[in-house]
Design an enzyme around this catalytic site. Structure first.
Site, PDB file in Angstrom:
ATOM      1  N   GLU A 288      -4.813  17.778 -13.135  1.00 43.16           N
ATOM      2  CA  GLU A 288      -5.063  18.119 -14.539  1.00 43.16           C
ATOM      3  C   GLU A 288      -6.543  18.351 -14.851  1.00 43.16           C
ATOM      4  OE1 GLU A 288      -2.289  16.182 -17.206  1.00 43.16           O
ATOM      5  OE2 GLU A 288      -3.681  16.406 -18.860  1.00 43.16           O
TER       6      GLU A 288
ATOM      7  N   ASN B 197       0.374  19.882 -22.366  1.00 46.32           N
ATOM      8  CA  ASN B 197       0.206  18.985 -23.514  1.00 46.32           C
ATOM      9  C   ASN B 197       0.409  19.688 -24.850  1.00 46.32           C
ATOM     10  OD1 ASN B 197      -0.484  16.596 -22.031  1.00 46.32           O
ATOM     11  ND2 ASN B 197      -2.396  17.622 -21.502  1.00 46.32           N
TER      12      ASN B 197
ATOM     13  N   ARG C 180       0.813  -1.233   0.000  1.00 49.43           N
ATOM     14  CA  ARG C 180       0.000   0.000   0.000  1.00 49.43           C
ATOM     15  C   ARG C 180       0.843   1.277   0.000  1.00 49.43           C
ATOM     16  NH1 ARG C 180      -3.224  -3.078   3.470  1.00 49.43           N
ATOM     17  NH2 ARG C 180      -5.033  -3.876   2.352  1.00 49.43           N
TER      18      ARG C 180
ATOM     19  N   LYS D 193       2.951  11.927 -11.595  1.00 50.83           N
ATOM     20  CA  LYS D 193       2.266  10.916 -12.423  1.00 50.83           C
ATOM     21  C   LYS D 193       3.153   9.683 -12.535  1.00 50.83           C
ATOM     22  CE  LYS D 193      -0.446  13.812 -15.595  1.00 50.83           C
ATOM     23  NZ  LYS D 193      -0.587  14.212 -17.016  1.00 50.83           N
TER      24      LYS D 193
ATOM     25  N   HIS E  29       1.920  13.386 -30.493  1.00 51.31           N
ATOM     26  CA  HIS E  29       1.781  12.034 -29.962  1.00 51.31           C
ATOM     27  C   HIS E  29       1.161  11.104 -30.999  1.00 51.31           C
ATOM     28  CE1 HIS E  29       0.207   9.034 -26.877  1.00 51.31           C
ATOM     29  NE2 HIS E  29       1.505   8.888 -26.983  1.00 51.31           N
TER      30      HIS E  29
ATOM     31  N   ARG F  40      -3.211  22.528 -15.928  1.00 53.45           N
ATOM     32  CA  ARG F  40      -2.117  21.574 -16.201  1.00 53.45           C
ATOM     33  C   ARG F  40      -2.163  21.052 -17.638  1.00 53.45           C
ATOM     34  NH1 ARG F  40       0.197  16.621 -12.301  1.00 53.45           N
ATOM     35  NH2 ARG F  40       1.742  15.916 -13.811  1.00 53.45           N
TER      36      ARG F  40
ATOM     37  N   GLU G 102      10.880  19.110 -24.702  1.00 53.72           N
ATOM     38  CA  GLU G 102       9.973  19.474 -23.595  1.00 53.72           C
ATOM     39  C   GLU G 102      10.369  20.842 -23.018  1.00 53.72           C
ATOM     40  OE1 GLU G 102       7.371  17.693 -23.248  1.00 53.72           O
ATOM     41  OE2 GLU G 102       7.881  15.625 -23.802  1.00 53.72           O
TER      42      GLU G 102
ATOM     43  N   HIS H  69      10.338  10.307 -28.539  1.00 54.32           N
ATOM     44  CA  HIS H  69       9.182  11.110 -28.137  1.00 54.32           C
ATOM     45  C   HIS H  69       9.377  12.601 -28.478  1.00 54.32           C
ATOM     46  CE1 HIS H  69       5.775  12.443 -25.760  1.00 54.32           C
ATOM     47  NE2 HIS H  69       6.569  13.243 -25.061  1.00 54.32           N
TER      48      HIS H  69
ATOM     49  N   LYS I 234       7.103  23.829 -14.384  1.00 56.17           N
ATOM     50  CA  LYS I 234       6.181  22.683 -14.296  1.00 56.17           C
ATOM     51  C   LYS I 234       5.650  22.533 -12.867  1.00 56.17           C
ATOM     52  CE  LYS I 234       5.090  17.971 -15.383  1.00 56.17           C
ATOM     53  NZ  LYS I 234       5.386  16.666 -15.938  1.00 56.17           N
TER      54      LYS I 234
ATOM     55  N   HIS J 231       1.520  17.980 -28.113  1.00 54.81           N
ATOM     56  CA  HIS J 231       1.358  16.548 -27.877  1.00 54.81           C
ATOM     57  C   HIS J 231       0.139  15.937 -28.571  1.00 54.81           C
ATOM     58  CE1 HIS J 231       4.585  17.098 -25.047  1.00 54.81           C
ATOM     59  NE2 HIS J 231       4.554  15.831 -24.667  1.00 54.81           N
TER      60      HIS J 231
HETATM   61  N1  LIG Z   1       5.276  10.981 -15.436  1.00 53.74           N
HETATM   62  C1  LIG Z   1       5.232  11.987 -16.294  1.00 53.74           C
HETATM   63  O1  LIG Z   1       4.690  13.047 -16.013  1.00 53.74           O
HETATM   64  C2  LIG Z   1       5.901  11.817 -17.624  1.00 53.74           C
HETATM   65  C3  LIG Z   1       6.114  12.927 -18.435  1.00 53.74           C
HETATM   66  C4  LIG Z   1       6.779  12.746 -19.641  1.00 53.74           C
HETATM   67  C5  LIG Z   1       7.217  11.478 -20.018  1.00 53.74           C
HETATM   68  N2  LIG Z   1       6.986  10.412 -19.194  1.00 53.74           N
HETATM   69  C6  LIG Z   1       7.442   9.059 -19.556  1.00 53.74           C
HETATM   70  O2  LIG Z   1       8.855   9.060 -19.657  1.00 53.74           O
HETATM   71  C7  LIG Z   1       9.238   7.972 -20.500  1.00 53.74           C
HETATM   72  C8  LIG Z   1      10.382   8.427 -21.393  1.00 53.74           C
HETATM   73  O3  LIG Z   1      11.452   8.832 -20.594  1.00 53.74           O
HETATM   74  P1  LIG Z   1      12.964   8.793 -21.104  1.00 53.74           P
HETATM   75  O4  LIG Z   1      13.053   9.446 -22.421  1.00 53.74           O
HETATM   76  O5  LIG Z   1      13.789   9.272 -19.969  1.00 53.74           O
HETATM   77  O6  LIG Z   1      13.169   7.213 -21.412  1.00 53.74           O
HETATM   78  P2  LIG Z   1      14.068   6.050 -20.800  1.00 53.74           P
HETATM   79  O7  LIG Z   1      13.946   5.917 -19.363  1.00 53.74           O
HETATM   80  O8  LIG Z   1      13.726   4.863 -21.643  1.00 53.74           O
HETATM   81  O9  LIG Z   1      15.575   6.513 -21.169  1.00 53.74           O
HETATM   82  C9  LIG Z   1      16.013   6.577 -22.502  1.00 53.74           C
HETATM   83  C10 LIG Z   1      17.294   5.746 -22.720  1.00 53.74           C
HETATM   84  O10 LIG Z   1      18.384   6.405 -22.090  1.00 53.74           O
HETATM   85  C11 LIG Z   1      19.099   5.489 -21.245  1.00 53.74           C
HETATM   86  N3  LIG Z   1      19.685   6.286 -20.170  1.00 53.74           N
HETATM   87  C12 LIG Z   1      19.039   6.871 -19.147  1.00 53.74           C
HETATM   88  N4  LIG Z   1      19.866   7.671 -18.472  1.00 53.74           N
HETATM   89  C13 LIG Z   1      21.075   7.577 -19.073  1.00 53.74           C
HETATM   90  C14 LIG Z   1      22.337   8.188 -18.838  1.00 53.74           C
HETATM   91  N5  LIG Z   1      22.487   9.130 -17.890  1.00 53.74           N
HETATM   92  N6  LIG Z   1      23.364   7.850 -19.635  1.00 53.74           N
HETATM   93  C15 LIG Z   1      23.191   6.957 -20.647  1.00 53.74           C
HETATM   94  N7  LIG Z   1      22.029   6.365 -20.935  1.00 53.74           N
HETATM   95  C16 LIG Z   1      20.971   6.690 -20.154  1.00 53.74           C
HETATM   96  C17 LIG Z   1      18.065   4.495 -20.829  1.00 53.74           C
HETATM   97  O11 LIG Z   1      18.642   3.278 -20.414  1.00 53.74           O
HETATM   98  C18 LIG Z   1      17.248   4.348 -22.109  1.00 53.74           C
HETATM   99  O12 LIG Z   1      17.883   3.466 -22.990  1.00 53.74           O
HETATM  100  C19 LIG Z   1       8.010   7.544 -21.254  1.00 53.74           C
HETATM  101  O13 LIG Z   1       7.592   6.282 -20.777  1.00 53.74           O
HETATM  102  C20 LIG Z   1       6.970   8.599 -20.903  1.00 53.74           C
HETATM  103  O14 LIG Z   1       5.661   8.086 -20.846  1.00 53.74           O
HETATM  104  C21 LIG Z   1       6.346  10.565 -18.014  1.00 53.74           C
HETATM  105 ZN   LIG Z   2       6.102  14.783 -23.716  1.00 49.01          ZN
END
Ligand SMILES: NC(=O)c1ccc[n+]([C@@H]2O[C@H](COP(=O)([O-])OP(=O)(O)OC[C@H]3O[C@@H](n4cnc5c(N)ncnc54)[C@H](O)[C@@H]3O)[C@@H](O)[C@H]2O)c1
Ligand SMILES: [Zn+2]
Length: 345
Positions: free
Chosen positions: A217, A225, A106, A128, A232, A221, A170, A247, A207, A228
């Protein structure tokens, strides 16, 4: 509850200070193979006894099945409710690890140490958490804030230039919807000399402010987007057709396409739109989107989570630094925006 965020120059010592104060019974660190290799050495000194839980990298791993593995590892290590999970990675481990911690027994504390630019400026802020489900992105999840978030620009040194540029989209988005002066600064600077630490702080502060005013949201908030709705849809279309883009690359295209719609509707002045178009093209180039894709992309925008009924609702700029959410756009407007994007060179 707001995120407890530390902009750190030494993440291992900031982590140690926090862990010493909290006196958790057990500490586990979640990584993927890349963050274990590149980022774990930067925090290891700050940890006393702990176990590492490693998952495979990549969005395709952001599933309930991977959560099962993480919950199993947490169970094997007998983490109790006074334990903490440290999540060291980009948005994928961040969203998924936070979700695992928020639901394990929990809910136990978790610490986010985001290691990609995208996760530092966006994913780690705002509470999120969750995973994808079948083809639906972020379909299962909760809102929950970490006990601590450590932001350290040193992690970016090992990130690929393509991932870095993806996260920058972003920052561009945050700037376009909030700060005309910062936009001028960014677009007049040489990309290779951009100060990631300063830009990260700027984006995070913005943010956080938005999220604190509208945590779930309901209204404001939604402006986060921007770019997006069409972006997206382009991302999903390309992914489904085996042509994966990052992305941020799709969001960059979305910012141009939605900017075009804002200009067409008379919300955004032509000179402001041109400045967005030119800069985004300079940094990202153009994504190849086949003309036959338009119907599918429109259909995908119609499925967007932010819509109401069968209306496409979008964030449109009313000028640089100002945006309006819940703007209805038609299927034809989306098609014209895509056709404009395709005509760019
Ligand atoms: N929670 C939210 O509000 C929110 C907002 C935007 C995006 N997201 C989510 O974030 C995700 C994308 O995040 P991301 O782009 O960080 O992806 P990710 O975590 O897949 O990282 C991208 C790549 O970089 C590598 N990596 C990470 N840090 C590294 C470093 N310092 N050095 C070398 N390699 C490194 C990872 O292993 C991976 O291969 C999506 O799933 C998306 O839905 C969430
Ligand atoms: Zn985004």
């Amino acid at each position: 509850m707001a995120d407890n965020i530390v902009f750190s120059i030494d993440p291992s010592s900031d982590l140690k200070i926090f862990l010493d104060q909290r006196k958790y019974t057990k500490v586990a660190v979640l990584t993927d193979e890349n963050t274990l290799l590149h980022c774990y050495p930067l925090i290891q000194k700050g940890l006393s006894q702990h176990k590492v839980i490693q998952v495979k990298s990549g969005e395709e791993q952001k599933t309930i099945e991977t959560c099962s593995q993480i919950w199993q590892a947490m169970t094997d290590q007998a983490l109790d409710r006074h334990s903490v999970l440290i999540v060291l990675g980009g948005g994928v481990p961040g969203d998924m690890g936070g979700f695992c911690a928020a639901t394990y027994k929990r809910g136990i504390d978790f610490i986010l140490i985001p290691t990609t630019l995208l996760s530092q400026v966006d994913a780690s802020i705002g509470g999120k958490l969750g995973v994808d489900f079948n083809h639906f992105k972020n379909h299962i999840g909760v809102f929950q804030h970490p006990s601590l978030t450590i932001l350290h620009s040193g992690f970016l040194k090992t990130l690929s230039l393509r991932e870095l540029r993806s996260g920058f989209a972003e920052i561009i988005k945050h700037t376009l919807i909030s700060d005309a002066a910062m936009w001028e600064k960014i677009r007049s600077a040489d990309y290779s000399t951009l100060d990631w630490q300063m830009l990260t702080k700027h984006s995070v502060n913005f943010k956080q402010k938005i999220v604190s005013e509208d945590p779930k949201e309901k209204g404001l908030r939604k402006i986060l987007n921007a770019g997006h709705t069409i972006g997206h849809a382009i991302e999903t279309y390309l992914l489904d057709s085996g042509n994966k883009v990052l992305h941020g690359e799709a969001i960059a295209a979305g910012l141009i396409a939605e900017g075009f719609t804002a200009r067409e509707k008379g919300l955004l002045r032509a000179d402001a739109f041109d400045s967005i178009c030119q800069y985004v093209l300079k940094i990202y180039g153009k994504i190849d989107i086949d003309q036959n894709a338009d119907e599918t992309i429109v259909a995908l925008t119609l499925q967007d989570k932010k819509n109401l009924g069968n209306k496409i609702l979008c964030v449109l700029l009313e000028g640089i630094g100002k945006a309006r959410w819940d703007c209805e756009i038609s299927s034809d407007e989306v098609k014209r925006a895509l056709s404009f994007y395709r005509s760019l060179c």
